[in-house]
Motif scaffolding. Structure first.
Motif, short mmCIF file in Angstrom:
data_model
loop_
_atom_site.label_atom_id
_atom_site.label_comp_id
_atom_site.label_asym_id
_atom_site.label_seq_id
_atom_site.Cartn_x
_atom_site.Cartn_y
_atom_site.Cartn_z
N GLN A 23 0.75 -1.34 0.05
CA GLN A 23 0.04 -0.03 0.03
C GLN A 23 0.93 1.10 0.11
O GLN A 23 0.39 2.44 0.12
CB GLN A 23 -0.90 0.01 1.02
N HIS A 24 2.25 1.14 -0.04
CA HIS A 24 3.05 2.43 -0.14
C HIS A 24 3.53 2.63 -1.50
O HIS A 24 3.84 1.63 -2.23
CB HIS A 24 4.25 2.11 0.84
N ILE A 25 3.65 3.88 -1.88
CA ILE A 25 4.26 4.32 -3.19
C ILE A 25 5.34 5.25 -3.14
O ILE A 25 5.28 6.17 -2.34
CB ILE A 25 2.99 4.59 -4.26
N SER A 26 6.18 5.16 -3.60
CA SER A 26 7.43 6.15 -3.72
C SER A 26 7.76 6.62 -5.18
O SER A 26 7.67 6.07 -6.00
CB SER A 26 8.88 5.50 -3.32
N HIS A 27 7.78 8.11 -5.14
CA HIS A 27 8.20 8.75 -6.54
C HIS A 27 9.27 9.36 -6.17
O HIS A 27 9.64 10.14 -5.06
CB HIS A 27 6.99 9.73 -6.72
N LEU A 28 10.31 9.34 -7.25
CA LEU A 28 11.54 10.13 -7.48
C LEU A 28 11.38 11.17 -8.34
O LEU A 28 11.01 10.94 -9.56
CB LEU A 28 12.55 9.07 -7.68
N TYR A 29 11.76 12.52 -8.04
CA TYR A 29 11.50 13.44 -8.97
C TYR A 29 12.89 14.46 -9.10
O TYR A 29 13.98 14.20 -8.33
CB TYR A 29 10.57 14.65 -8.14
N GLN A 30 12.91 14.95 -10.19
CA GLN A 30 14.03 15.62 -10.34
C GLN A 30 13.81 17.11 -11.39
O GLN A 30 12.87 16.91 -12.37
CB GLN A 30 15.08 15.24 -11.52
N CYS A 31 13.95 18.15 -10.51
CA CYS A 31 13.29 19.37 -11.17
C CYS A 31 14.03 19.76 -12.54
O CYS A 31 15.34 19.97 -12.44
CB CYS A 31 13.56 20.57 -10.20
N PRO A 32 13.29 20.19 -13.50
CA PRO A 32 13.92 20.30 -14.70
C PRO A 32 14.27 21.80 -14.79
O PRO A 32 15.32 22.21 -15.79
CB PRO A 32 12.71 20.10 -15.85
N ALA A 33 13.94 22.81 -14.00
CA ALA A 33 14.33 24.06 -14.09
C ALA A 33 15.76 24.13 -13.05
O ALA A 33 16.63 24.73 -13.57
CB ALA A 33 13.09 24.87 -13.36
N CYS A 34 15.85 23.44 -11.98
CA CYS A 34 17.04 23.82 -11.17
C CYS A 34 17.84 22.46 -10.78
O CYS A 34 18.86 22.61 -10.31
CB CYS A 34 16.60 24.50 -9.79
N GLY A 35 17.15 21.33 -11.41
CA GLY A 35 17.93 19.97 -11.02
C GLY A 35 18.08 19.52 -9.87
O GLY A 35 18.64 18.26 -9.51
N HIS A 36 17.22 20.18 -8.81
CA HIS A 36 16.90 19.55 -7.42
C HIS A 36 16.34 18.17 -7.66
O HIS A 36 15.51 17.81 -8.37
CB HIS A 36 16.29 20.33 -6.43
N VAL A 37 16.99 17.24 -6.67
CA VAL A 37 16.19 15.66 -6.74
C VAL A 37 15.57 15.76 -5.10
O VAL A 37 16.37 15.86 -4.30
CB VAL A 37 17.30 14.68 -7.03
N TRP A 38 14.54 15.01 -5.24
CA TRP A 38 13.82 14.61 -3.98
C TRP A 38 12.94 13.40 -4.26
O TRP A 38 12.78 13.00 -5.41
CB TRP A 38 13.02 15.94 -3.34
N SER A 39 12.48 12.78 -3.17
CA SER A 39 11.45 11.74 -3.32
C SER A 39 10.45 12.02 -2.35
O SER A 39 10.51 12.84 -1.24
CB SER A 39 12.11 10.36 -2.75
#
Length: 52
Positions: A23-39
């Motif tokens: 029941q858990h979902i994880s997403h990984l993101y990378q901002c196309p504007a500044c390159g910051h990565v977070w989940s």
């Protein structure tokens, strides 16, 4: 599910990766504007959703 960058004003950033476990979902993101990565980690039950 999109998210807003926590480092700059960019909104609606699409995830670059997704992982579902039970029941858990994880997403990984990378901002196309500044390159910051977070989940994010979410419990689908808290959102009234079922795992696919």
């Amino acid at each position: 599910m999109t998210d807003n960058c926590p480092n700059c004003p960019r909104q609606d950033v699409a995830p670059v990766a997704e992982h579902t476990r039970g029941q858990h979902i994880s997403h990984l993101y990378q901002c196309p504007a500044c390159g910051h990565v977070w989940s994010t980690n979410r419990d689908l039950g808290a959102y009234g959703q079922e795992a696919a």
